[in-house]
Design an enzyme around this catalytic site. Structure first.
Site, PDB file in Angstrom:
ATOM      1  N   ASN A  48       0.876  -1.165   0.000  1.00  0.00           N
ATOM      2  CA  ASN A  48       0.000   0.000   0.000  1.00  0.00           C
ATOM      3  C   ASN A  48       0.913   1.214   0.000  1.00  0.00           C
ATOM      4  O   ASN A  48       1.448   1.598   1.041  1.00  0.00           O
ATOM      5  CB  ASN A  48      -0.880  -0.041   1.253  1.00  0.00           C
ATOM      6  CG  ASN A  48      -1.766   1.188   1.384  1.00  0.00           C
ATOM      7  OD1 ASN A  48      -1.696   2.110   0.571  1.00  0.00           O
ATOM      8  ND2 ASN A  48      -2.592   1.193   2.411  1.00  0.00           N
ATOM      9  N   ARG A 140      -2.856  -2.165  -3.080  1.00  0.00           N
ATOM     10  CA  ARG A 140      -3.995  -1.278  -2.890  1.00  0.00           C
ATOM     11  C   ARG A 140      -3.867  -0.157  -3.916  1.00  0.00           C
ATOM     12  O   ARG A 140      -2.838   0.516  -3.997  1.00  0.00           O
ATOM     13  CB  ARG A 140      -3.972  -0.686  -1.486  1.00  0.00           C
ATOM     14  CG  ARG A 140      -5.028   0.376  -1.333  1.00  0.00           C
ATOM     15  CD  ARG A 140      -4.892   1.087  -0.021  1.00  0.00           C
ATOM     16  NE  ARG A 140      -5.977   2.030   0.125  1.00  0.00           N
ATOM     17  CZ  ARG A 140      -5.825   3.249   0.651  1.00  0.00           C
ATOM     18  NH1 ARG A 140      -4.631   3.649   1.053  1.00  0.00           N
ATOM     19  NH2 ARG A 140      -6.836   4.051   0.767  1.00  0.00           N
ATOM     20  N   HIS A 230     -12.420   3.726   0.661  1.00  0.00           N
ATOM     21  CA  HIS A 230     -12.463   2.764   1.780  1.00  0.00           C
ATOM     22  C   HIS A 230     -13.279   1.529   1.407  1.00  0.00           C
ATOM     23  O   HIS A 230     -13.761   0.809   2.285  1.00  0.00           O
ATOM     24  CB  HIS A 230     -13.125   3.370   3.036  1.00  0.00           C
ATOM     25  CG  HIS A 230     -12.285   4.374   3.764  1.00  0.00           C
ATOM     26  ND1 HIS A 230     -12.852   5.401   4.468  1.00  0.00           N
ATOM     27  CD2 HIS A 230     -10.951   4.481   3.927  1.00  0.00           C
ATOM     28  CE1 HIS A 230     -11.887   6.127   5.025  1.00  0.00           C
ATOM     29  NE2 HIS A 230     -10.729   5.581   4.703  1.00  0.00           N
ATOM     30  N   ASN A 261      -8.298   7.875  10.653  1.00  0.00           N
ATOM     31  CA  ASN A 261      -7.884   9.233  10.282  1.00  0.00           C
ATOM     32  C   ASN A 261      -8.780   9.743   9.178  1.00  0.00           C
ATOM     33  O   ASN A 261      -9.276  10.853   9.209  1.00  0.00           O
ATOM     34  CB  ASN A 261      -6.426   9.235   9.816  1.00  0.00           C
ATOM     35  CG  ASN A 261      -5.496   9.294  10.997  1.00  0.00           C
ATOM     36  OD1 ASN A 261      -5.699  10.085  11.909  1.00  0.00           O
ATOM     37  ND2 ASN A 261      -4.484   8.439  10.990  1.00  0.00           N
ATOM     38  N   ARG A 291      -9.453  16.397   7.412  1.00  0.00           N
ATOM     39  CA  ARG A 291     -10.322  16.801   6.299  1.00  0.00           C
ATOM     40  C   ARG A 291     -11.643  17.342   6.832  1.00  0.00           C
ATOM     41  O   ARG A 291     -12.200  16.808   7.788  1.00  0.00           O
ATOM     42  CB  ARG A 291     -10.613  15.611   5.374  1.00  0.00           C
ATOM     43  CG  ARG A 291      -9.392  15.077   4.664  1.00  0.00           C
ATOM     44  CD  ARG A 291      -9.819  14.068   3.587  1.00  0.00           C
ATOM     45  NE  ARG A 291      -8.679  13.316   3.108  1.00  0.00           N
ATOM     46  CZ  ARG A 291      -8.556  11.996   3.228  1.00  0.00           C
ATOM     47  NH1 ARG A 291      -9.509  11.272   3.787  1.00  0.00           N
ATOM     48  NH2 ARG A 291      -7.485  11.382   2.767  1.00  0.00           N
ATOM     49  N   GLY A 382      -9.559   2.775  13.462  1.00  0.00           N
ATOM     50  CA  GLY A 382      -8.942   3.210  14.732  1.00  0.00           C
ATOM     51  C   GLY A 382      -9.926   3.708  15.776  1.00  0.00           C
ATOM     52  O   GLY A 382      -9.941   3.216  16.910  1.00  0.00           O
ATOM     53  N   ILE A 383     -10.743   4.695  15.427  1.00  0.00           N
ATOM     54  CA  ILE A 383     -11.688   5.249  16.393  1.00  0.00           C
ATOM     55  C   ILE A 383     -12.852   4.276  16.608  1.00  0.00           C
ATOM     56  O   ILE A 383     -13.243   3.991  17.746  1.00  0.00           O
ATOM     57  CB  ILE A 383     -12.217   6.615  15.900  1.00  0.00           C
ATOM     58  CG1 ILE A 383     -11.064   7.614  15.739  1.00  0.00           C
ATOM     59  CG2 ILE A 383     -13.284   7.158  16.856  1.00  0.00           C
ATOM     60  CD1 ILE A 383     -11.444   8.928  15.059  1.00  0.00           C
ATOM     61  N   GLU A 385     -13.028   1.094  16.323  1.00  0.00           N
ATOM     62  CA  GLU A 385     -12.685  -0.157  17.017  1.00  0.00           C
ATOM     63  C   GLU A 385     -12.273   0.072  18.467  1.00  0.00           C
ATOM     64  O   GLU A 385     -12.374  -0.826  19.298  1.00  0.00           O
ATOM     65  CB  GLU A 385     -11.528  -0.861  16.300  1.00  0.00           C
ATOM     66  CG  GLU A 385     -11.919  -1.421  14.947  1.00  0.00           C
ATOM     67  CD  GLU A 385     -10.705  -1.857  14.128  1.00  0.00           C
ATOM     68  OE1 GLU A 385      -9.669  -2.226  14.726  1.00  0.00           O
ATOM     69  OE2 GLU A 385     -10.793  -1.827  12.885  1.00  0.00           O
ATOM     70  N   ASN A 386     -11.776   1.289  18.752  1.00  0.00           N
ATOM     71  CA  ASN A 386     -11.113   1.484  20.051  1.00  0.00           C
ATOM     72  C   ASN A 386     -11.739   2.482  20.999  1.00  0.00           C
ATOM     73  O   ASN A 386     -11.276   2.613  22.134  1.00  0.00           O
ATOM     74  CB  ASN A 386      -9.651   1.903  19.819  1.00  0.00           C
ATOM     75  CG  ASN A 386      -8.866   0.804  19.146  1.00  0.00           C
ATOM     76  OD1 ASN A 386      -8.730  -0.283  19.692  1.00  0.00           O
ATOM     77  ND2 ASN A 386      -8.373   1.077  17.947  1.00  0.00           N
ATOM     78  N   GLU A 437      -7.935  -4.575   5.729  1.00  0.00           N
ATOM     79  CA  GLU A 437      -7.893  -4.395   4.275  1.00  0.00           C
ATOM     80  C   GLU A 437      -6.808  -5.251   3.632  1.00  0.00           C
ATOM     81  O   GLU A 437      -6.982  -5.781   2.544  1.00  0.00           O
ATOM     82  CB  GLU A 437      -7.673  -2.908   3.958  1.00  0.00           C
ATOM     83  CG  GLU A 437      -8.898  -2.061   4.277  1.00  0.00           C
ATOM     84  CD  GLU A 437      -8.578  -0.606   4.530  1.00  0.00           C
ATOM     85  OE1 GLU A 437      -8.075  -0.300   5.630  1.00  0.00           O
ATOM     86  OE2 GLU A 437      -8.829   0.217   3.650  1.00  0.00           O
TER      87      GLU A 437
END
Ligand code: ADP
Length: 456
Positions: A48, A140, A230, A261, A291, A382-383, A385-386, A437
């Site tokens: 990637n 990717r 995504h 992110n 963004r 990230g967010i 899952e955690n 992924e």
């Protein structure tokens, strides 16, 4: 071959790529498929490559392992700051993680360094002791335009067509192409390569979902439309959901939320993407790390006029200095924002988090309306899952649609765990499903080369 050798595959001793598994008997005349002896697995290098980064994994898999969900991740890592003094994180199952830095002038140098580590004693990957042990590469690729609706084996035509999509993703696709060319040069043309596109999963959207309300001629002339990104992540978690529920692809009616992110939501109806929040570029939709997500396009003209900014500067402002970072003025990292809010009662950190959650909640509502209801909402990345706290804030106020989190289940769903986090009996169920992924890219690589259908 001696461990550490970088000599490319010798065609005379290579595996018989042109025929099928031995039990099927040799095949001649057909289009080449990935050849695997009865016992051999396929070591797939997943690459990637971003503008100055290279993420990689080596995954040992084959059709039987995919069927049994028994793929093995041998190594992974990240190279940052390619083009200068690069930072490397190299992690293998056997030897743990090492960090190093080295001057790496371009992607070819980065891929070369990674390959040297993979085949070295240092990595401790017993089954990969020379380049001949890398059997295929999966890449990717961010933008497949309207041309690529699924993963594809890379040849000269495919490379040209990916290049034709460069205008649609000027930052991403050229970097992806550098990764492909580097791998071709370093591993030789004999090692098959497959492209897996971020946009492909969303190619099932209908025109009413992908067209913008601007003159149709602009779509015809320039391909200005929603593509969505995504896609590999949304597709992967939808697959894990249906596996967990024991249902067929056609029975999947869910909203998937990739919150990292970069952030995007996807409406999946009858197993297919019918709408997604990222658009012509990854800038649209949810508030992200840096963004802006959705905004009134007139702001662009206004900024040019009032702040004397060039278009490129505004583009950079909206992509790199906005979102959580822009609103908080502190950081794009959700963990830090939560800490600042709690420990220092930082008002703007709290505001950034509130805008973030509100935007996600609005998209859930919009997609429920567009789909006529959904069976579940899936949190990933990230967010997603955690962070139980962010999941809780997103779902607060959605009880009336039947989405009710179980506080204890939500609190303990962390660190890569797959879990149902909704209350028993909720009309809309809620899950945390970690994305992967790279695993899907490795599996698509094998399936494309084997000529077997790609599941959605
Ligand atoms: P990328 O989109 O680059 O792959 P990730 O999926 O790794 O990113 O997500 C990165 C985001 O996840 C960052 O904003 C980070 O702060 C956030 N994150 C990771 N762990 C937590 C956590 N425990 N609580 C809140 N946010 C987290």
């Amino acid at each position: 071959m001696k461990r550490g050798s970088l000599v490319p595959r010798n065609p005379t001793t290579a595996r018989p790529w042109g025929c099928r598994r031995s039990r099927d008997g040799p095949r001649t005349g057909d289009r080449p498929t990935l050849a695997i002896s009865e016992e051999a697995e396929i070591n797939v290098l997943v690459l990637n490559s971003g503008s100055s980064t290279l993420r990689f994994q080596i995954i040992d898999t084959d059709l039987q392992r995919i069927e049994a969900d028994a793929d093995v991740r041998l190594a992974r890592g990240l190279v940052e700051r390619i083009g200068g003094h690069a930072l490397l994180r190299l992690e293998s199952e056997g030897k743990g993680t090492i960090h190093e830095d080295a001057p790496l002038r371009d992607h070819r140098a980065a891929v070369d360094r990674v390959l040297r580590w993979i085949v070295s004693e240092e990595s401790g990957i017993d089954s990969v002791s020379s380049l001949a042990d890398i059997h295929a590469v999966g890449h990717r690729v961010v933008h497949g335009g309207e041309r690529f609706r699924s993963s594809v084996r890379i040849d000269g035509d495919v490379l040209r067509e990916i290049e034709e999509c460069n205008g649609l993703a000027p930052l991403h696709n050229p970097a992806n192409l550098r990764g492909i060319r580097s791998a071709q040069e370093l591993l030789g043309q004999g090692v098959p390569q497959v492209a897996v596109f971020d946009t492909a999963f969303h190619s099932t959207m209908a025109p009413a979902a992908y067209l913008y309300g601007i003159p149709y001629s602009l779509y015809r002339r320039h391909g200005i439309r929603r593509y969505g990104f995504h896609g590999t992540s949304h597709r992967y978690v939808a697959y894990r959901y249906r596996q967990r529920m024991g249902i067929s692809r056609e029975e999947v009616n869910i909203i998937t939320l990739h919150l990292g992110n970069g952030c995007s939501a996807c409406a999946i109806q009858d197993g297919r993407s019918v709408d997604t929040s990222m658009g012509f570029t990854p800038l649209e939709g949810l508030l992200m790390g840096t963004r802006s997500g959705d905004l009134d396009p007139s702001i662009v003209e206004f900024l040019g006029h009032e702040e004397g900014m060039e278009l490129a500067e505004i583009d950079s402002l909206l992509n790199k200095q906005s979102g959580l970072l822009g609103v908080s003025g502190l950081t794009s990292d959700m963990r830090e924002l939560l800490r600042e809010e709690e420990e220092n009662q930082d008002r703007r950190a709290g505001l950034a988090i509130e805008i973030f959650c509100r935007r996600v909640r609005k998209y859930i509502g919009a997609y429920l309306a567009a789909m006529g209801g959904a069976d579940a909402v899936i949190f990933t990345a990230g967010i997603g899952e955690n962070s139980p706290e962010i999941r809780r804030r997103i779902c607060t106020g959605l009880e009336w649609i039947g989405l009710e989190l179980d506080p204890v289940r939500n609190e303990v769903a962390l660190n890569g765990a797959t879990a149902e986090i909704g209350r028993d009996g909720s009309r809309v169920r809620a899950f945390v499903i970690p994305t992967d992924e790279e695993l899907l890219i490795a599996r698509d690589t094998v399936r494309v080369l084997e000529g077997t259908p790609l599941p959605g």
